[in-house]
Scaffold this active site. Sequence first.
Site, PDB file in Angstrom:
ATOM      1  N   HIS A 107      38.990  49.060  32.758  1.00 24.98           N
ATOM      2  CA  HIS A 107      39.253  48.036  31.741  1.00 24.98           C
ATOM      3  C   HIS A 107      40.464  47.194  32.174  1.00 24.98           C
ATOM      4  O   HIS A 107      41.526  47.730  32.489  1.00 24.98           O
ATOM      5  CB  HIS A 107      39.492  48.686  30.381  1.00 24.98           C
ATOM      6  N   ALA A 108      40.280  45.887  32.157  1.00 28.28           N
ATOM      7  CA  ALA A 108      41.309  44.991  32.694  1.00 28.28           C
ATOM      8  C   ALA A 108      42.645  45.158  31.971  1.00 28.28           C
ATOM      9  O   ALA A 108      42.686  45.305  30.752  1.00 28.28           O
ATOM     10  CB  ALA A 108      40.842  43.542  32.565  1.00 28.28           C
ATOM     11  N   TYR A 137      43.675  40.947  18.892  1.00 26.21           N
ATOM     12  CA  TYR A 137      42.666  40.062  19.497  1.00 26.21           C
ATOM     13  C   TYR A 137      42.099  39.099  18.459  1.00 26.21           C
ATOM     14  O   TYR A 137      41.726  37.974  18.777  1.00 26.21           O
ATOM     15  CB  TYR A 137      41.543  40.874  20.140  1.00 26.21           C
ATOM     16  N   HIS A 186      39.271  50.577  23.251  1.00 24.45           N
ATOM     17  CA  HIS A 186      40.542  50.537  22.525  1.00 24.45           C
ATOM     18  C   HIS A 186      40.692  51.655  21.501  1.00 24.45           C
ATOM     19  O   HIS A 186      41.789  51.882  21.015  1.00 24.45           O
ATOM     20  CB  HIS A 186      40.707  49.177  21.845  1.00 24.45           C
ATOM     21  N   HIS A 212      43.220  35.549  31.268  1.00 24.79           N
ATOM     22  CA  HIS A 212      43.761  36.328  30.146  1.00 24.79           C
ATOM     23  C   HIS A 212      44.866  37.273  30.641  1.00 24.79           C
ATOM     24  O   HIS A 212      45.966  37.318  30.078  1.00 24.79           O
ATOM     25  CB  HIS A 212      42.618  37.125  29.494  1.00 24.79           C
ATOM     26  N   GLU A 213      44.561  38.000  31.699  1.00 27.92           N
ATOM     27  CA  GLU A 213      45.542  38.977  32.206  1.00 27.92           C
ATOM     28  C   GLU A 213      46.798  38.276  32.740  1.00 27.92           C
ATOM     29  O   GLU A 213      47.919  38.716  32.487  1.00 27.92           O
ATOM     30  CB  GLU A 213      44.918  39.858  33.296  1.00 27.92           C
ATOM     31  N   GLU A 219      48.086  38.236  23.440  1.00 26.44           N
ATOM     32  CA  GLU A 219      46.677  38.155  23.833  1.00 26.44           C
ATOM     33  C   GLU A 219      46.179  36.713  23.899  1.00 26.44           C
ATOM     34  O   GLU A 219      45.104  36.454  24.441  1.00 26.44           O
ATOM     35  CB  GLU A 219      45.815  38.956  22.846  1.00 26.44           C
ATOM     36  N   HIS A 272      49.326  37.462  30.184  1.00 30.88           N
ATOM     37  CA  HIS A 272      50.252  38.557  29.867  1.00 30.88           C
ATOM     38  C   HIS A 272      51.411  38.576  30.875  1.00 30.88           C
ATOM     39  O   HIS A 272      52.576  38.681  30.506  1.00 30.88           O
ATOM     40  CB  HIS A 272      49.538  39.906  29.937  1.00 30.88           C
TER      41      HIS A 272
HETATM   42  O1  X8Z Z   1      40.920  44.324  26.206  1.00 31.08           O
HETATM   43  C1  X8Z Z   1      40.924  43.131  26.415  1.00 31.08           C
HETATM   44  C2  X8Z Z   1      41.635  42.555  27.635  1.00 31.08           C
HETATM   45  C3  X8Z Z   1      42.840  43.316  27.995  1.00 31.08           C
HETATM   46  S1  X8Z Z   1      44.147  43.143  26.862  1.00 31.08           S
HETATM   47  C4  X8Z Z   1      40.702  42.586  28.815  1.00 31.08           C
HETATM   48  N1  X8Z Z   1      40.252  42.303  25.608  1.00 31.08           N
HETATM   49  C5  X8Z Z   1      39.506  42.782  24.449  1.00 31.08           C
HETATM   50  C6  X8Z Z   1      38.299  43.608  24.830  1.00 31.08           C
HETATM   51  O2  X8Z Z   1      37.930  43.641  26.011  1.00 31.08           O
HETATM   52  O3  X8Z Z   1      37.691  44.228  23.946  1.00 31.08           O
HETATM   53  C7  X8Z Z   1      40.191  40.853  25.737  1.00 31.08           C
HETATM   54  C8  X8Z Z   1      39.317  40.387  24.618  1.00 31.08           C
HETATM   55  C9  X8Z Z   1      39.079  41.545  23.721  1.00 31.08           C
HETATM   56 ZN    ZN Z   2      45.006  41.313  26.815  1.00 29.86          ZN
END
Ligand code: X8Z
Ligand code: ZN
Length: 655
Positions: free
Chosen positions: A394-395, A564, A554, A424-425, A452, A428
């Site tokens: 996960h990024a 988010y 998450h 997005h990354e 975010e 941060h």
């Molecule tokens: O988790 C993330 C990012 C890292 S903060 C890749 N996001 C959420 C997800 O993947 O569920 C970005 C958008 C929503």
């Molecule tokens: Zn993020």
Amino acid sequence: MKSPATNPVTSPVKKHLYLAVAAAALLVSGCVTLNDYTSPKAETETEITPETNAEAKAKTAPTVQEAEQFLQAAEAEIVKLSMSAAKIYWINSNFITQDSNWLAAKVGEEAGLLSTRLANEAKRFNDLDLPADMARKLDMLKRGSNFPAPDKPGAAGELATIMTDLNATYGQGKFDYKSNDPQFAKFYEDENGNPTGDTLLNLGELSEIIAKSKDPEELQAVWEGWRTVAPPMQKGYARQVEITNEGSRELGYADTGVLWKAGYDMPADDFTKEADRLWNQVKPLYDELHCYVRAELNEQYGDEIVPLDQPIRADLLGNMWAQSWGNVYDMVKPEGVAPKVDITALMAKADYDEIKMVKVSEKFFTSLGFDPLPDTFWERSLFVKPEDREVVCHASAWNIDDQDDIRIKMCIKKDGEDFKTVHHELGHNFYQRAYKHQPVYYKDGANDGFHEAIGDMISLSITPDYLVQIGLLDANDVPPASADIHLLMQQALDKIAFLPFSIMMDQWRWNVFSGKYKPSEYNAGWWELRTKYQGVRPPAARPADAFDPGAKFHIPGNTPYMRYFLAHILQFQFHKAACDMAGNTGPLHRCSIYGNTEVGAKFNDMMRMGSSKPWPEALEAFTGTQQMDGSAIIEYFDPLIVYLKEENKDKKCGW
Ligand code: X8Z
Ligand code: ZN
């Protein structure tokens, strides 16, 4: 400051995992060290004996100076643990092994203990009239962890172990899907066609099937298959809720959900109302989108699979969690031919590899006047999924030393979706670097939604004209204004579909923490909210042991999700402010701020504040207003709203 104790969001060990942003040490400028700090309690105990109670009380009452000393000493302690914790979490996420899990749990325990101790010590100054800045720092210490452990032996250790286990279980989740079927051979063979020996599919591979397949049986099987990783997590999850609720109560919060809601410079109840207010601003647009998409899918799949008066089957929407629907664009796109701006294809044609994707993304930021990323970023980041080991794919974006050791960790796919995720990354990372001069307490986003939103706001400027500017798109292939509906539809499938998902995730957790959902009701509660907010349903009845929340990163990754939702409001608000500043007179969805250093400087003014001021002040610094506001979304999508209303006018919407 907010973060769980076992993954790189830990604080006060100052871990910002975005999504695993580790932040770490601020090297405190020598004035106070841990050894200089003598507990005020110990001093007063020896002094009160010969005095009257009143005199003693006056003496034991803490002073502003003591509070100041305490804050400095706490900062030093945080900094001391931060960098080693950040490095351990980094290694753990890059090499998931029994040993690295052990180390992560150990440092997570240390962080949890420190966080709990400092939060409890900070309470000593509760009744003291303090300058606003000090009061803010103390408040941040009290909310130092999103998952506080209670102050009793063993609690921090147990919590850290559970959190590490949940993370690792998710990170290693796999499922056997048709390993004997030649149709799927590519997943089980290496580049030379030899079997890899691995007959299990990981999340990335399963997601690819969900994104591309149009076979409802296959979609259901893969969707259900991924969710088999989660039931083993439920027991630990429920125990974690018990522990951290106890920790939150000790700090004066009714439960952990209330603690989370207290992080927005307003009373927790007001925040719930604020989130509802923002959701109600954009819900009418979601309702139209849902109605339209359901009807289009009905045309493809028929009444039995997609009945027109029911929630949509969650496995049909192109994403493992139905959180963004861009992958069903081809099935639902508006009538008429529009030149396709397919970033995946454009990147392939231009021979983009993972590094090039990051370089181009960096260039957007430097075009706004930000300094280039340091060499260490390029040396230390992970861009490509390693074949030989287990990593958390996960990024995430990290700041290891709270200064310049910023990195991303991402198993980049060479597609348009990940091109935006790279932005997005980097958002941060650029934010972290912008506030690196702040004291450790303020090395964070104005609120977590800001963090975010930075990179996403940049991505909104990835317009066809911008793609021409960077040489990806031929000027002759820029779609005419008449094709705006197509672009907006693509964007809405990603960004508008996401809104109800992002608000229900924490509604679920708030209900779990408050005890509204008992462990036996976790899954039913999850689907109640998925249905209520998103209008989606599972493809079939869920098994009795299902723990579907655990199949979304998450939840086991213990990262709050309201950020988010806020980010999806804020990014449009930022985009509008930026485009106004740039003198844009065209429609908002065609505006790109690429190369505008004036906007960049103003953006940096907000970013460099970190969390040093209540977020409305940071918002004002960039947008001129103190209120989060969804109206920029409505403006951005205006032509699409008109289109959807027309398309839906004879339909029965809702579920
Ligand atoms: O988790 C993330 C990012 C890292 S903060 C890749 N996001 C959420 C997800 O993947 O569920 C970005 C958008 C929503
Ligand atoms: Zn993020």
